[in-house]
Write a protein that holds these residues in place. Structure first.
Motif, PDB file in Angstrom:
ATOM      1  N   ARG A  52       0.820  -1.209   0.000  1.00 51.25           N
ATOM      2  CA  ARG A  52       0.000   0.000   0.000  1.00 51.25           C
ATOM      3  C   ARG A  52       0.856   1.262   0.000  1.00 51.25           C
ATOM      4  NH1 ARG A  52      -4.042  -2.261  -2.392  1.00 51.25           N
ATOM      5  NH2 ARG A  52      -5.035  -3.910  -1.171  1.00 51.25           N
ATOM      6  N   LEU A  53       2.050   1.176   0.566  1.00 49.92           N
ATOM      7  CA  LEU A  53       2.945   2.331   0.496  1.00 49.92           C
ATOM      8  C   LEU A  53       3.418   2.598  -0.926  1.00 49.92           C
ATOM      9  CD1 LEU A  53       5.126   1.883   3.712  1.00 49.92           C
ATOM     10  CD2 LEU A  53       3.432   3.664   3.284  1.00 49.92           C
ATOM     11  N   GLU A 182       0.446 -10.288  -6.254  1.00 55.35           N
ATOM     12  CA  GLU A 182       1.044  -9.268  -5.386  1.00 55.35           C
ATOM     13  C   GLU A 182       0.066  -8.770  -4.325  1.00 55.35           C
ATOM     14  OE1 GLU A 182       4.081  -7.971  -4.484  1.00 55.35           O
ATOM     15  OE2 GLU A 182       4.442  -6.742  -6.266  1.00 55.35           O
ATOM     16  N   ILE A 183      -1.164  -8.527  -4.743  1.00 59.68           N
ATOM     17  CA  ILE A 183      -2.158  -7.953  -3.840  1.00 59.68           C
ATOM     18  C   ILE A 183      -3.531  -8.166  -4.455  1.00 59.68           C
ATOM     19  CG2 ILE A 183      -2.422  -5.627  -4.772  1.00 59.68           C
ATOM     20  CD1 ILE A 183      -1.606  -6.336  -1.088  1.00 59.68           C
ATOM     21  N   LEU A 184      -4.577  -7.999  -3.658  1.00 58.90           N
ATOM     22  CA  LEU A 184      -5.942  -8.038  -4.170  1.00 58.90           C
ATOM     23  C   LEU A 184      -6.524  -6.634  -4.133  1.00 58.90           C
ATOM     24  CD1 LEU A 184      -7.287 -11.232  -2.345  1.00 58.90           C
ATOM     25  CD2 LEU A 184      -6.193 -11.072  -4.598  1.00 58.90           C
ATOM     26  N   ASP A 185      -7.226  -6.275  -5.194  1.00 60.01           N
ATOM     27  CA  ASP A 185      -8.000  -5.039  -5.216  1.00 60.01           C
ATOM     28  C   ASP A 185      -9.247  -5.322  -4.374  1.00 60.01           C
ATOM     29  OD1 ASP A 185      -9.263  -2.695  -5.786  1.00 60.01           O
ATOM     30  OD2 ASP A 185      -9.421  -3.020  -7.936  1.00 60.01           O
ATOM     31  N   ILE A 186      -9.133  -5.020  -3.082  1.00 60.80           N
ATOM     32  CA  ILE A 186      -9.999  -5.614  -2.060  1.00 60.80           C
ATOM     33  C   ILE A 186     -11.477  -5.452  -2.358  1.00 60.80           C
ATOM     34  CG2 ILE A 186     -10.667  -5.495   0.366  1.00 60.80           C
ATOM     35  CD1 ILE A 186      -7.747  -4.744   0.962  1.00 60.80           C
ATOM     36  N   ARG A 187     -11.914  -4.254  -2.654  1.00 59.17           N
ATOM     37  CA  ARG A 187     -13.349  -4.010  -2.781  1.00 59.17           C
ATOM     38  C   ARG A 187     -13.962  -4.752  -3.967  1.00 59.17           C
ATOM     39  NH1 ARG A 187     -17.023  -0.883  -0.438  1.00 59.17           N
ATOM     40  NH2 ARG A 187     -18.766  -0.052  -1.629  1.00 59.17           N
ATOM     41  N   PHE A 188     -13.192  -4.861  -5.048  1.00 61.98           N
ATOM     42  CA  PHE A 188     -13.727  -5.446  -6.270  1.00 61.98           C
ATOM     43  C   PHE A 188     -13.242  -6.865  -6.538  1.00 61.98           C
ATOM     44  CE2 PHE A 188     -13.745  -0.824  -6.825  1.00 61.98           C
ATOM     45  CZ  PHE A 188     -15.103  -0.624  -7.028  1.00 61.98           C
ATOM     46  N   VAL A 191      -7.370  -9.378  -9.086  1.00 63.21           N
ATOM     47  CA  VAL A 191      -6.089  -9.969  -8.700  1.00 63.21           C
ATOM     48  C   VAL A 191      -4.972  -9.187  -9.383  1.00 63.21           C
ATOM     49  CG1 VAL A 191      -4.647 -12.027  -8.917  1.00 63.21           C
ATOM     50  CG2 VAL A 191      -7.062 -12.256  -8.279  1.00 63.21           C
ATOM     51  N   TRP A 192      -4.127  -8.548  -8.588  1.00 59.94           N
ATOM     52  CA  TRP A 192      -3.028  -7.754  -9.121  1.00 59.94           C
ATOM     53  C   TRP A 192      -1.729  -8.543  -9.002  1.00 59.94           C
ATOM     54  CZ3 TRP A 192      -3.273  -1.846  -7.678  1.00 59.94           C
ATOM     55  CH2 TRP A 192      -4.468  -1.313  -8.144  1.00 59.94           C
ATOM     56  N   THR A 193      -1.009  -8.661 -10.094  1.00 60.42           N
ATOM     57  CA  THR A 193       0.265  -9.373 -10.107  1.00 60.42           C
ATOM     58  C   THR A 193       1.422  -8.380 -10.013  1.00 60.42           C
ATOM     59  OG1 THR A 193       0.793  -9.339 -12.472  1.00 60.42           O
ATOM     60  CG2 THR A 193      -0.846 -10.962 -11.727  1.00 60.42           C
ATOM     61  N   ASN A 194       2.638  -8.914  -9.929  1.00 61.26           N
ATOM     62  CA  ASN A 194       3.836  -8.066  -9.973  1.00 61.26           C
ATOM     63  C   ASN A 194       4.468  -8.080 -11.359  1.00 61.26           C
ATOM     64  OD1 ASN A 194       4.863 -10.702  -9.941  1.00 61.26           O
ATOM     65  ND2 ASN A 194       6.680 -10.126  -8.774  1.00 61.26           N
ATOM     66  N   ALA A 261     -11.104 -12.917  -7.110  1.00 60.69           N
ATOM     67  CA  ALA A 261     -10.448 -13.500  -5.939  1.00 60.69           C
ATOM     68  C   ALA A 261     -11.397 -14.372  -5.141  1.00 60.69           C
ATOM     69  CB  ALA A 261      -9.889 -12.383  -5.062  1.00 60.69           C
ATOM     70  N   HIS A 262     -12.636 -13.924  -4.983  1.00 64.81           N
ATOM     71  CA  HIS A 262     -13.613 -14.705  -4.222  1.00 64.81           C
ATOM     72  C   HIS A 262     -14.054 -15.937  -4.998  1.00 64.81           C
ATOM     73  CE1 HIS A 262     -16.864 -15.511  -1.402  1.00 64.81           C
ATOM     74  NE2 HIS A 262     -17.677 -15.644  -2.433  1.00 64.81           N
ATOM     75  N   ALA A 263     -14.250 -15.772  -6.297  1.00 65.20           N
ATOM     76  CA  ALA A 263     -14.748 -16.884  -7.113  1.00 65.20           C
ATOM     77  C   ALA A 263     -13.774 -18.050  -7.126  1.00 65.20           C
ATOM     78  CB  ALA A 263     -15.023 -16.403  -8.534  1.00 65.20           C
ATOM     79  N   PHE A 264     -12.483 -17.753  -7.084  1.00 67.10           N
ATOM     80  CA  PHE A 264     -11.482 -18.819  -7.204  1.00 67.10           C
ATOM     81  C   PHE A 264     -10.598 -18.942  -5.962  1.00 67.10           C
ATOM     82  CE2 PHE A 264     -12.576 -17.335 -11.485  1.00 67.10           C
ATOM     83  CZ  PHE A 264     -13.080 -18.519 -12.011  1.00 67.10           C
ATOM     84  N   ASP A 265     -10.985 -18.244  -4.907  1.00 67.24           N
ATOM     85  CA  ASP A 265     -10.319 -18.360  -3.604  1.00 67.24           C
ATOM     86  C   ASP A 265      -8.817 -18.092  -3.726  1.00 67.24           C
ATOM     87  OD1 ASP A 265     -10.308 -18.694  -0.876  1.00 67.24           O
ATOM     88  OD2 ASP A 265     -10.070 -20.869  -0.951  1.00 67.24           O
ATOM     89  N   ILE A 266      -8.474 -16.918  -4.257  1.00 67.74           N
ATOM     90  CA  ILE A 266      -7.092 -16.547  -4.531  1.00 67.74           C
ATOM     91  C   ILE A 266      -6.509 -15.769  -3.349  1.00 67.74           C
ATOM     92  CG2 ILE A 266      -5.540 -15.347  -6.117  1.00 67.74           C
ATOM     93  CD1 ILE A 266      -7.052 -17.694  -7.371  1.00 67.74           C
TER      94      ILE A 266
END
Length: 279
Positions: A52-53, A182-188, A191-194, A261-266
């Motif tokens: 997040r930083l 790398e991270i999840l775009d939490i609200r939506f 799936v974000w990669t590096n 992320a929710h659909a595939f439990d990532i």
């Protein structure tokens, strides 16, 4: 002039912890300008604090002071540090890996160890469990108010001595690239990669192509499908998957109007590998 003070933590806002940090800052300077990056980092999740930083710091002005407190080692012998970026912003945080993404992105110029015996709330008392209030917010407010300088916070330490998380870089292999979630775009639920878009283009892949996406967790494949590489979510029907370039110019995967992320439990981190291959 008072510089912006930006706070991040895993405290949440359901109790008085964040408000106490505000109070300490206002006791230093009643005119201080305080902003929240987020206080919804999952408890103890240093990786997400680090991400997040790097997602946020580059978009703030020179002299902005960030305080990031995700500190499972509070009260231990872990160092407290203040980092200066090449753009002359400051980040005050435990030395526990929170600076990893900023360091690996080449944004850090120098780091000083925070002398927390000197730079601490005078009425701190005997508690060793709330350094976010007693040391980090206190020092952040003084630095942003120019009561102290960066040079006064403590001695320089070599950049290669700061604590770093184990973070696997993205790689290319002919017509395929591989990275991590790398991270999840939490609200939506995206799936974000590096994986930087430049690396994908080096593999001969670009917007408009079809690609095979494979996501694995500890070598076990949890998702494998052929998807469109689109400009945005609307390039595919509602409910369909799409590969796109996120706001940091890295590859991401989404379901149009759904949570991938929710659909595939990532999940996130080095155990979650993503492979993108040209068809």
């Amino acid at each position: 002039m008072t510089e912006a003070l930006v706070l991040q933590s895993d405290f949440g806002v359901s109790d008085g912890a964040v408000s106490a940090m505000y109070g300490v800052a206002h006791s230093i300077n009643p005119n201080i300008r305080i902003f929240d990056l987020t206080h919804d980092i999952p408890p103890f999740h240093i990786w997400e604090a680090s991400y997040r930083l790097v997602q946020t710091v580059p978009y703030w002005t020179e002299q902005t002071v960030f305080v990031s407190v995700v500190d499972p080692g509070v009260g231990s012998n872990r160092k407290s540090v203040v980092a200066r970026t090449h753009a002359n912003q400051y980040v005050i945080t435990p030395d526990n890996g929170t600076l990893t993404h900023l360091w690996q992105a080449g944004l850090l110029a120098e780091v000083r160890e925070l002398d927390d015996k000197t730079h601490r709330l005078p009425r701190m008392g005997e508690s060793y469990t709330f350094h976010g209030r007693d040391i980090f917010a206190f020092t952040g407010a003084r630095l942003s108010s120019h009561d102290i300088t960066f040079e006064e916070v403590g001695p320089l330490i070599p950049l290669d001595e700061i604590a770093l998380l184990d973070r696997t870089p993205a790689t290319r292999d002919e017509d395929a690239v591989e990275g991590i979630v790398e991270i999840l775009d939490i609200r939506f639920g995206n799936v974000w990669t590096n994986i930087p878009v430049q690396l994908v283009r080096q593999a001969g892949v670009d917007i408009g192509h079809r690609v095979i996406i494979t996501i694995s967790f500890r070598e076990r494949t949890v998702y494998e499908q052929t998807l469109s590489f689109g400009r945005s979510f609307a390039d595919v029907p509602v409910g369909s998957g799409v590969v796109y370039i996120n706001s940091l110019d890295q590859i991401a995967i989404a379901l149009n109007q759904g949570s991938f992320a929710h659909a595939f439990d990532i999940g996130i981190g080095n155990d979650w590998k993503v492979r993108l291959q040209q068809i």
